[in-house]
Design an enzyme around this catalytic site. Structure first.
Site, PDB file in Angstrom:
ATOM      1  N   GLU A  54     -10.629   1.814   4.026  1.00 24.96           N
ATOM      2  CA  GLU A  54     -10.836   1.347   5.177  1.00 24.96           C
ATOM      3  C   GLU A  54     -12.075   1.548   6.127  1.00 24.96           C
ATOM      4  OE1 GLU A  54      -9.222  -1.044   6.176  1.00 24.96           O
ATOM      5  OE2 GLU A  54      -7.515  -0.403   7.329  1.00 24.96           O
TER       6      GLU A  54
ATOM      7  N   THR B 182     -12.786  -5.281  13.406  1.00 27.34           N
ATOM      8  CA  THR B 182     -12.116  -4.252  13.833  1.00 27.34           C
ATOM      9  C   THR B 182     -13.216  -3.120  14.227  1.00 27.34           C
ATOM     10  OG1 THR B 182     -10.352  -4.636  12.335  1.00 27.34           O
ATOM     11  CG2 THR B 182     -10.766  -2.267  12.994  1.00 27.34           C
TER      12      THR B 182
HETATM   13  N1  HSE Z   1      -5.845   1.730  14.835  1.00 28.64           N
HETATM   14  C1  HSE Z   1      -6.719   0.948  14.256  1.00 28.64           C
HETATM   15  C2  HSE Z   1      -7.455   0.283  15.499  1.00 28.64           C
HETATM   16  C3  HSE Z   1      -6.148  -0.252  13.397  1.00 28.64           C
HETATM   17  O1  HSE Z   1      -6.572  -0.001  16.511  1.00 28.64           O
HETATM   18  O2  HSE Z   1      -8.553   0.239  15.616  1.00 28.64           O
HETATM   19  C4  HSE Z   1      -7.166  -1.491  13.315  1.00 28.64           C
HETATM   20  O3  HSE Z   1      -6.937  -1.970  11.961  1.00 28.64           O
END
Ligand code: HSE
Length: 313
Positions: free
Chosen positions: A129, A185
């Site tokens: 990730e 993201t």
């Molecule tokens: N917790 C993460 C965010 C999830 O909100 O940035 C994104 O994949």
């Protein structure tokens, strides 16, 4: 064994206040990942309509990073060919990159008989990730591997708590049709403040406790009532056209609570399936998006099991 195929579910992270902590596996979209042993190196082949946008260089691909780390960790000779049939929509807040990372971790563990525990697989997959989001947050890979609802605390090893969702839990999901944003993201994380007011942190702790209690007590209303985030959602909401109206419409249609799914822009509402039609809520949310000028797709979803091995030879 030469080849393993794994099916991995889409996931929704955060559920409001559990930023980087809560995740839920969704019976909505799935990635299928096939890993085959080969003489050397890691190669990636993407298939499916959604595959075009994903980098296939192994160092830049979440699944590739996991495979490279796995081979290094166990000092293995040889390499793997990874084929990903992308079923999970990209960049919409439904854990697409996490699913590929989780799938490869599960597949390689089976292929090489390394007997890593699910928690160890979460740690391995969350490194993947980092390749797409810039930091190794495990809140999508945990539910992708465990299924159901997960609570994670990052670390080495991470702490993972896995709870079964209430039987009547339904999820109304609305996905706005916006152009795919590169490194979405990473960008959605970069706009968040580095420091937060104490009162906001306290609200988030209270709401997160309420959500965990809701899962333990099978109290869907309580889960929904506590889907309020003060740490990330207020900053991200400004970037989602129609956010306020989608939220209002979901609650008016009978949802118990609603939040941005992961880093967005999809929205997820919690619904008691015994009392309210989940699709009615999802449609109300999507109509609200449309009124705001963005077309949107509506889905009525149930929680899912975690990654499954579907074939090996
Ligand atoms: N917790 C993460 C965010 C999830 O909100 O940035 C994104 O994949």
């Amino acid at each position: 064994m030469r080849k393993v195929s794994v099916k991995v579910p889409s996931t929704s992270a955060n559920l409001g206040p559990g930023f980087d902590v809560f995740g839920l596996a969704l019976d909505l979209f799935y990635d299928e990942i096939e890993v085959t042993k080969k003489n050397s190196g890691v190669s990636i082949q993407m298939e499916g309509e959604l595959a075009k946008e994903v980098p296939i260089s192994p160092e830049k691909n979440t699944a590739g990073v996991v495979a490279l780390n796995f081979l290094k960790k166990f000092n293995l000779d040889g390499g793997v060919a990874i084929k990903i049939v992308k079923g999970i929509r990209l960049s919409v807040g439904l854990g697409s990159s996490g699913a590929s990372a989780a799938g490869v971790a599960v597949a390689m563990n089976h292929l090489y008989g390394t007997n890593l525990s699910k928690v160890e697989l979460v740690e391995l997959a969350s490194q993947g990730e980092a390749a797409s989001a810039g930091s190794p947050h495990p809140d999508n890979v945990a539910p992708a591997i465990f299924g159901g609802f997960t609570i994670v605390r990052s670390g080495s090893p991470p702490l993972v708590i896995n709870l079964e969702p209430p039987k009547r839990l339904g999820l109304a999901i609305s996905i706005p049709n916006l152009p795919t944003e590169k490194e979405k993201t990473k960008k959605a994380r970069s706009i968040l403040p580095k420091k937060v007011p104490m009162k906001d942190a306290i609200q988030n702790v209270s709401n997160s406790c309420g959500i965990v209690a809701g899962f333990l007590l099978s109290d869907i209303e309580l889960i929904g009532q506590c889907m309020i985030d003060r740490l990330a959602e207020p900053y991200r909401a400004k970037k989602i056209v129609g956010y306020d109206e989608v939220k209002r419409s979901a609650l008016k249609a009978g949802a118990s609570g609603v939040a941005i799914s992961g880093a967005g822009p999809s929205m997820i509402a919690v619904v008691d399936r015994g009392k309210v039609n989940v699709m009615d809520v999802a449609e109300a949310m999507s109509q609200a998006f449309r009124r705001s000028g963005v077309d949107a797709e509506a889905y009525a979803v149930k929680p899912a099991k975690g990654a499954e091995i579907i074939a090996s030879s």
